[in-house]
Design an enzyme around this catalytic site. Structure first.
Site, short mmCIF file in Angstrom:
data_model
loop_
_atom_site.label_atom_id
_atom_site.label_comp_id
_atom_site.label_asym_id
_atom_site.label_seq_id
_atom_site.Cartn_x
_atom_site.Cartn_y
_atom_site.Cartn_z
N LYS A 76 -17.19 -2.75 50.14
CA LYS A 76 -16.05 -3.43 49.53
C LYS A 76 -14.84 -3.32 50.45
O LYS A 76 -14.55 -2.23 50.98
CB LYS A 76 -15.76 -2.77 48.17
CG LYS A 76 -14.66 -3.43 47.36
CD LYS A 76 -14.49 -2.69 46.03
CE LYS A 76 -13.52 -3.38 45.10
NZ LYS A 76 -13.38 -2.69 43.80
N SER A 151 -13.73 -5.74 39.75
CA SER A 151 -13.22 -6.31 40.98
C SER A 151 -14.21 -6.27 42.15
O SER A 151 -14.00 -6.97 43.13
CB SER A 151 -11.96 -5.55 41.39
OG SER A 151 -12.27 -4.20 41.66
N SER A 175 -14.98 -1.59 37.55
CA SER A 175 -15.25 -2.54 38.65
C SER A 175 -16.57 -2.38 39.37
O SER A 175 -16.91 -3.20 40.22
CB SER A 175 -14.13 -2.47 39.68
OG SER A 175 -13.03 -3.19 39.19
#
Ligand code: GLN
Length: 475
Positions: A76, A151, A175
């Protein structure tokens, strides 16, 4: 098609020469290329990965390779890798190149994993649908009209679309677990302090955790085993032995599983409820004991979560001022205008909304009424869990109140978006670990996940239960 399901199979194939690592890496690159529309990656390390695959192949041949040799991992873009651009999904950091590597990434590299690229995310990890990225939305690989969750949507979608073996995500309020559920993969959020946050861009420092996405429980276990553990670079990382997760999951231990009707009325979709009940039935058939428990204050979790995380975010994001880090507005006459313009131009709407909310709840007139009150609620929620974990080893609740929603469906109404985190935020308030396990599909074919929670540092329990449910599905 990949000739293996999880890393233990992959490593066997690599060792006996029936799988070529360079070809394997090229396969992932071509899958990324084929489904560019998903927009999972912000950066692909195309050249590095081939080179690294060659080096690691040699190491495997000579028996010198690490535990994760050849595992292809997406990271990420909220975690730093030295010399590689890190945007955090924000325009503010469009040209930001970190000068050090996050501890968890370094630990992966030390074990000869291959980092294939950085994945898309909601700006500074604020969001539940990946529609808040400054670099375009991510689409759900199962049906591109739907969101992948957020997210860490890019990481979840990349794993689901076979664009890598596994991925690293972060979870401040859901997330990892929510996008895992929406994309039909496994997603583990560890105990707070289990994985070093060094090199992770802080959103809400007392909530942020780093964890894993994978298509099998084994891969989650193998990854967590490597990234977990104390790090002197993060004072909140905990000195506590890391279990041997990938061995532990072979056990068929029986557990006491807590079932609570608290919050279940929030499972707006009957499909979620029926999958939750079906999973409880499976656990019973597997020989686990079901115990009814109560989490009386969980209905306050969303309110407490959004007060506390926005407060922490407003403070953490103060560093992005135009003087340091990448972005600086050129249009300004003086210093304060430079701060204002840089922040106005650099941040997106959701980040601004949270900074405003955070500074409001921290302001002297409202501190006691909101911030302090929410801290007390956080403690009460933690106490509820402490009580429950005296009776049970794990708790089963849905991961999300509905199956994936359509792109654009909730963007007009931030409150409705916040409510989609109803089942995930409690774990972060309490600092406990949680895993989302894929349990099937909705009527229109979209993935559904069910969540298991355990007491602090009991990741092994979650992984054992996850593995048992995974095996059950093969029967
Ligand atoms: N969806 C939640 C939020 O918007 C959780 C985000 C996260 O875990 N990073 O805050």
């Amino acid at each position: 098609m990949l000739p293996y399901k999880s890393h233990n199979e992959k490593i066997t194939l690599l060792k006996n020469g029936s799988l070529d690592l360079v070809e394997n890496v090229k396969y992932f690159l071509s899958e990324i290329e084929k489904r560019k529309s998903l927009n999972c990656f912000l950066e692909i390390f195309s050249d590095d990965v081939i080179q690294n695959a060659e080096i690691i192949s040699e190491k495997i041949k000579t028996g010198k390779a690490g535990k994760l040799a050849g595992m292809v991992i997406a990271v990420k873009d909220l975690l730093s890798i030295k010399g590689k651009r890190m945007t955090c999904g924000s325009k503010f950091l469009e040209n930001f190149y970190p000068i050090y590597t996050a501890t968890c990434v370094q630990r992966l590299l030390n074990e000869d994993a291959i980092i294939i690229g950085k994945t898309n995310l909601d700006e500074f990890a604020m969001g539940s649908s990946n529609e808040n990225s400054a670099y375009g939305i991510v689409r759900n690989p199962v049906n591109e009209a739907y969101v992948p969750g957020g997210s860490s949507g890019g990481s979840a979608a990349a794993v689901a679309a076979f664009q890598c073996d596994v991925a690293i995500g972060t979870d401040t309020g859901g997330s990892i677990r929510q996008p895992a559920a929406f994309c039909g993969v496994y997603g583990l959020k560890p105990t707070y302090g289990r994985v070093s946050r060094y090199g992770l861009t802080s959103f809400a420092s007392s909530f942020d955790t780093i964890g894993a996405f994978a298509r099998t429980t084994y891969d989650v276990a193998a990854l967590m085993e490597v990234i977990s553990g104390y790090d002197e670079m993060d004072s909140t990382s905990v000195k506590y032995d890391v279990d041997n997760y990938s061995e532990d999951i072979k056990s068929f231990k029986k557990f006491r599983i807590g079932v609570t009707s608290s919050l279940i009325h929030e499972a707006y979709s009957p499909e979620i409820k029926s999958k939750w009940i079906a999973t409880i039935e499976k656990l019973k058939l597997l020989g686990h004991e079901i115990v009814y428990i109560d989490l009386p204050h969980s209905e306050y979790s969303i309110a407490a979560y959004y007060i506390l995380t926005t407060a922490e975010a407003s403070s953490n994001l103060a560093r992005f001022d135009g003087a340091r880090y990448a972005k600086r507005s050129n249009e300004s006459k003086d210093l304060s205008e430079m701060y204002i313009n840089s922040r106005s131009e650099g941040f997106g709407a959701e980040v601004k909304r949270r900074i405003m909310l955070g500074t409001y709840v921290l302001s002297s007139g409202y501190y006691d009424a909101y911030y302090l009150k929410a801290q007390k609620v956080r403690r009460i929620i933690k106490n509820d869990f402490d009580k429950c974990f005296k009776q049970v080893d794990a708790i089963i609740i849905p991961t999300t109140p509905t199956p994936p929603f359509k792109i654009g469906e909730k963007t007009e109404n931030p409150l409705e978006m916040y409510l989609s985190d109803i089942f995930t935020t409690t774990a972060n308030l309490a600092g406990i670990p949680g895993i989302s396990i894929p349990v099937g599909h909705s009527e229109n074919g979209l993935p559904i996940g069910i969540q298991l929670l355990a007491d602090q540092f009991n990741e092994s329990t979650l992984l054992q239960l996850s593995r048992q449910l995974e095996m059950y599905n093969y029967l």
